[in-house]
Write a protein that holds these residues in place. Sequence first.
Motif, PDB file in Angstrom:
ATOM      1  N   VAL A 118    -113.974 -20.794 -32.841  1.00  0.00           N
ATOM      2  CA  VAL A 118    -113.484 -19.541 -31.926  1.00  0.00           C
ATOM      3  C   VAL A 118    -114.733 -18.042 -32.977  1.00  0.00           C
ATOM      4  CG1 VAL A 118    -111.782 -17.957 -32.292  1.00  0.00           C
ATOM      5  CG2 VAL A 118    -111.653 -19.796 -31.442  1.00  0.00           C
ATOM      6  N   ALA A 119    -114.558 -18.234 -34.336  1.00  0.00           N
ATOM      7  CA  ALA A 119    -115.855 -17.693 -35.244  1.00  0.00           C
ATOM      8  C   ALA A 119    -116.888 -17.304 -34.225  1.00  0.00           C
ATOM      9  CB  ALA A 119    -115.282 -18.408 -36.402  1.00  0.00           C
ATOM     10  N   ALA A 120    -117.732 -19.254 -34.184  1.00  0.00           N
ATOM     11  CA  ALA A 120    -118.965 -19.065 -34.119  1.00  0.00           C
ATOM     12  C   ALA A 120    -119.184 -17.989 -32.830  1.00  0.00           C
ATOM     13  CB  ALA A 120    -119.680 -20.116 -33.815  1.00  0.00           C
ATOM     14  N   GLU A 121    -118.498 -18.891 -31.743  1.00  0.00           N
ATOM     15  CA  GLU A 121    -118.383 -17.978 -30.910  1.00  0.00           C
ATOM     16  C   GLU A 121    -118.333 -16.335 -30.776  1.00  0.00           C
ATOM     17  OE1 GLU A 121    -119.381 -19.267 -27.077  1.00  0.00           O
ATOM     18  OE2 GLU A 121    -119.842 -20.833 -28.711  1.00  0.00           O
ATOM     19  N   ILE A 122    -117.221 -15.960 -31.438  1.00  0.00           N
ATOM     20  CA  ILE A 122    -116.878 -14.653 -31.569  1.00  0.00           C
ATOM     21  C   ILE A 122    -118.544 -13.951 -32.204  1.00  0.00           C
ATOM     22  CG2 ILE A 122    -115.757 -12.750 -32.867  1.00  0.00           C
ATOM     23  CD1 ILE A 122    -113.718 -14.383 -32.890  1.00  0.00           C
ATOM     24  N   LYS A 123    -119.287 -14.530 -33.083  1.00  0.00           N
ATOM     25  CA  LYS A 123    -120.405 -14.519 -34.164  1.00  0.00           C
ATOM     26  C   LYS A 123    -121.375 -14.362 -32.617  1.00  0.00           C
ATOM     27  CE  LYS A 123    -119.196 -14.982 -38.080  1.00  0.00           C
ATOM     28  NZ  LYS A 123    -119.036 -13.631 -38.749  1.00  0.00           N
ATOM     29  N   ARG A 124    -121.134 -14.880 -32.192  1.00  0.00           N
ATOM     30  CA  ARG A 124    -122.193 -14.754 -30.868  1.00  0.00           C
ATOM     31  C   ARG A 124    -122.542 -14.323 -30.005  1.00  0.00           C
ATOM     32  NH1 ARG A 124    -123.185 -16.904 -25.578  1.00  0.00           N
ATOM     33  NH2 ARG A 124    -121.323 -17.987 -25.795  1.00  0.00           N
ATOM     34  N   LEU A 125    -121.053 -13.574 -29.451  1.00  0.00           N
ATOM     35  CA  LEU A 125    -120.865 -12.850 -27.975  1.00  0.00           C
ATOM     36  C   LEU A 125    -121.022 -11.422 -28.920  1.00  0.00           C
ATOM     37  CD1 LEU A 125    -118.255 -14.999 -26.793  1.00  0.00           C
ATOM     38  CD2 LEU A 125    -120.200 -14.590 -26.063  1.00  0.00           C
ATOM     39  N   ALA A 126    -120.433 -11.403 -30.542  1.00  0.00           N
ATOM     40  CA  ALA A 126    -120.353 -10.011 -30.249  1.00  0.00           C
ATOM     41  C   ALA A 126    -120.633  -9.558 -31.936  1.00  0.00           C
ATOM     42  CB  ALA A 126    -118.483  -9.559 -30.604  1.00  0.00           C
ATOM     43  N   PRO A 127    -122.363  -9.583 -32.208  1.00  0.00           N
ATOM     44  CA  PRO A 127    -123.286  -9.809 -33.473  1.00  0.00           C
ATOM     45  C   PRO A 127    -122.706  -8.421 -34.455  1.00  0.00           C
ATOM     46  CG  PRO A 127    -124.539  -9.396 -31.433  1.00  0.00           C
ATOM     47  CD  PRO A 127    -123.014  -9.788 -31.012  1.00  0.00           C
ATOM     48  N   ASN A 128    -122.149  -7.846 -33.312  1.00  0.00           N
ATOM     49  CA  ASN A 128    -122.191  -6.789 -34.718  1.00  0.00           C
ATOM     50  C   ASN A 128    -121.178  -6.042 -34.498  1.00  0.00           C
ATOM     51  OD1 ASN A 128    -124.935  -4.741 -34.399  1.00  0.00           O
ATOM     52  ND2 ASN A 128    -124.214  -5.044 -32.206  1.00  0.00           N
ATOM     53  N   GLY A 129    -119.131  -7.230 -34.216  1.00  0.00           N
ATOM     54  CA  GLY A 129    -118.362  -7.301 -34.785  1.00  0.00           C
ATOM     55  C   GLY A 129    -117.458  -6.810 -33.424  1.00  0.00           C
ATOM     56  N   LEU A 130    -116.541  -6.807 -33.831  1.00  0.00           N
ATOM     57  CA  LEU A 130    -114.960  -6.126 -32.427  1.00  0.00           C
ATOM     58  C   LEU A 130    -114.867  -5.558 -32.876  1.00  0.00           C
ATOM     59  CD1 LEU A 130    -113.264  -9.701 -33.041  1.00  0.00           C
ATOM     60  CD2 LEU A 130    -115.071  -8.899 -31.104  1.00  0.00           C
ATOM     61  N   ASP A 131    -113.998  -4.126 -31.994  1.00  0.00           N
ATOM     62  CA  ASP A 131    -113.834  -2.736 -32.129  1.00  0.00           C
ATOM     63  C   ASP A 131    -112.602  -2.775 -32.134  1.00  0.00           C
ATOM     64  OD1 ASP A 131    -116.485  -0.878 -32.066  1.00  0.00           O
ATOM     65  OD2 ASP A 131    -116.602  -2.070 -30.494  1.00  0.00           O
ATOM     66  N   ALA A 132    -112.038  -3.678 -31.505  1.00  0.00           N
ATOM     67  CA  ALA A 132    -110.676  -3.353 -31.190  1.00  0.00           C
ATOM     68  C   ALA A 132    -110.102  -4.559 -31.223  1.00  0.00           C
ATOM     69  CB  ALA A 132    -110.076  -2.721 -30.678  1.00  0.00           C
ATOM     70  N   VAL A 133    -108.583  -5.544 -31.729  1.00  0.00           N
ATOM     71  CA  VAL A 133    -108.361  -6.739 -31.107  1.00  0.00           C
ATOM     72  C   VAL A 133    -106.751  -6.682 -31.329  1.00  0.00           C
ATOM     73  CG1 VAL A 133    -108.034  -8.977 -32.862  1.00  0.00           C
ATOM     74  CG2 VAL A 133    -110.072  -8.118 -33.059  1.00  0.00           C
ATOM     75  N   LEU A 134    -106.465  -6.811 -30.466  1.00  0.00           N
ATOM     76  CA  LEU A 134    -105.156  -7.367 -29.654  1.00  0.00           C
ATOM     77  C   LEU A 134    -104.480  -8.739 -30.810  1.00  0.00           C
ATOM     78  CD1 LEU A 134    -102.175  -5.973 -28.324  1.00  0.00           C
ATOM     79  CD2 LEU A 134    -101.924  -7.419 -26.665  1.00  0.00           C
ATOM     80  N   GLU A 135    -103.957  -9.010 -31.879  1.00  0.00           N
ATOM     81  CA  GLU A 135    -103.732 -10.588 -31.950  1.00  0.00           C
ATOM     82  C   GLU A 135    -101.956 -10.727 -31.890  1.00  0.00           C
ATOM     83  OE1 GLU A 135    -103.973 -13.449 -32.977  1.00  0.00           O
ATOM     84  OE2 GLU A 135    -102.801 -12.503 -34.648  1.00  0.00           O
ATOM     85  N   GLY A 136    -102.465 -11.488 -31.208  1.00  0.00           N
ATOM     86  CA  GLY A 136    -100.657 -12.508 -31.176  1.00  0.00           C
ATOM     87  C   GLY A 136    -100.810 -13.451 -31.507  1.00  0.00           C
ATOM     88  N   VAL A 137    -101.798 -14.461 -32.070  1.00  0.00           N
ATOM     89  CA  VAL A 137    -101.588 -15.695 -32.428  1.00  0.00           C
ATOM     90  C   VAL A 137    -100.869 -15.987 -34.062  1.00  0.00           C
ATOM     91  CG1 VAL A 137    -102.798 -17.338 -32.689  1.00  0.00           C
ATOM     92  CG2 VAL A 137    -102.931 -16.417 -30.905  1.00  0.00           C
TER      93      VAL A 137
END
Length: 373
Positions: free
Chosen positions: A229-248
Amino acid sequence: TMYKDIFFLLSLFSNWADAESLASNVIPKSFRALVAAKTGDTFSQVAQIKSLPIPSLEKDEALIRVLYAGINGGCETFRARGEFVFGENAEAKEPFALGAEGVGIVAAVGSDVEGYAVGDAVCFLGSAFAEYSKCKANFLWSIPEALPEYVGLAISGLTACAMLEQTGDIKEGETVLITAAAGGAGHFAVQFAKLAGCTVIGTCGSEEKVKALEALGCDHVINYKSQDVAAEIKRLAPNGLDAVLEGVGGKMLQTALDNLTPEGRLLQIGYISEYPHNPDAATESSKNDVVASELFWKSQTIKRGKQTIYGNAWPKDYTAIAASKSRVLKLFSEGKLKSLVDDTKDFVGLESVSDAIEHMLSGKTIGKVVAKI
C-alpha cells in the motif's frame, strides 16, 4: 461531541416509555425484538430475541414497521460491550435495544406528528433489530419506497458526504485516499470524491472489490492483500495525499498519515482493524503516531504543522449535516449516487442478525450489509 449527540438521539429512539395509546387496530399487541439484558464480549453473546408489548406513542413519535435493518459491526460491538458512549449499558437494569438504522413503513403516528402518515416509507434511526421501532418523527427521512438501497443512505452515505464535503472541504483537482473503499461508507465516499472532481485512490482486500470500485469510477484501486500500500500510494500520489477518509486504523492509518501533503487533512471515520474482534489489534497499532480509539471517541482534532487530523470527523455544525442529508437524497433520486447492498450472503429475520454482524466484520463485504427483518 457530535458523535455523542447522535448516540444520545439513538438512545431516545429506543426508549419504550408508556404514553398515548396507538390509534390503529391493525397493529399487533406484541412484537419480536433483539435486546440485551446485560453487556458481554460480543453482540452474539448478549443478543436475545424477546417478545415485547407494542409501545405507546408520545405526541411527537411514530411507530415504524421494520422491513430492513443496517448492520454496523463496530457500533453494535461497542453497544453490546457497554463501552465508550455506550457505557450506560453496562449498568442497565432493563434490557436495552439493539440496531442503529433501518427502513420501514409508518404504522402509527402521535397526535402532533406532521408530514408523515400511516403507510409512508421512511429511513429511521435506533432499535432497528426489531419488528417494530418507536422513533421521534422529526428524525425520520421520507423516502419514495421502502427498499434496502435506502438503508445505507441514512448513516453510511450521510457520514461519507458530511465528512468529505463539510469537514474535509475537498476540492476539484485534489488527490483523495479512501480506505476500506468497498465498504458501507467507503463506496459512498469514492463517489462523493469523484463528484467533487478529485483523483480517487481506494484500498480494498479482494479482486471482486477492485472490480466493484472500478465500476464506481475509482481512479486507482490498491488491493492491500496483494500490493504494498505504501509503495503504491507513493507511486500514484508522489506529491502526497490532500485528503484521506480513513476507517481501518492500525498500519493503514499510519501509512495514510505518512503520505499526507504538508497541508493534508485526515478524516477518521472508524478504526475497524483495531476493534475487539481482531486478536492482533494491539500489534496493528503498536508503531502509530496517534491512538486511533482516543482520536475517535474523544473527537480529537490534532494539528501537525499545517496538517490536520480529525478524529471522528463529523461536522460540528448541525446545519451542515442537514444540508448533507438533502444532498444525499437528491443525488440518489437523480441516479448520480449508487447505494450498493452486499449480496455475498443473504440475512433474513432477527435470527440472522448476529451472523450478519460477524459477516460485516469479516472484511468480505461489498457495500452495505442489510438484514431483511
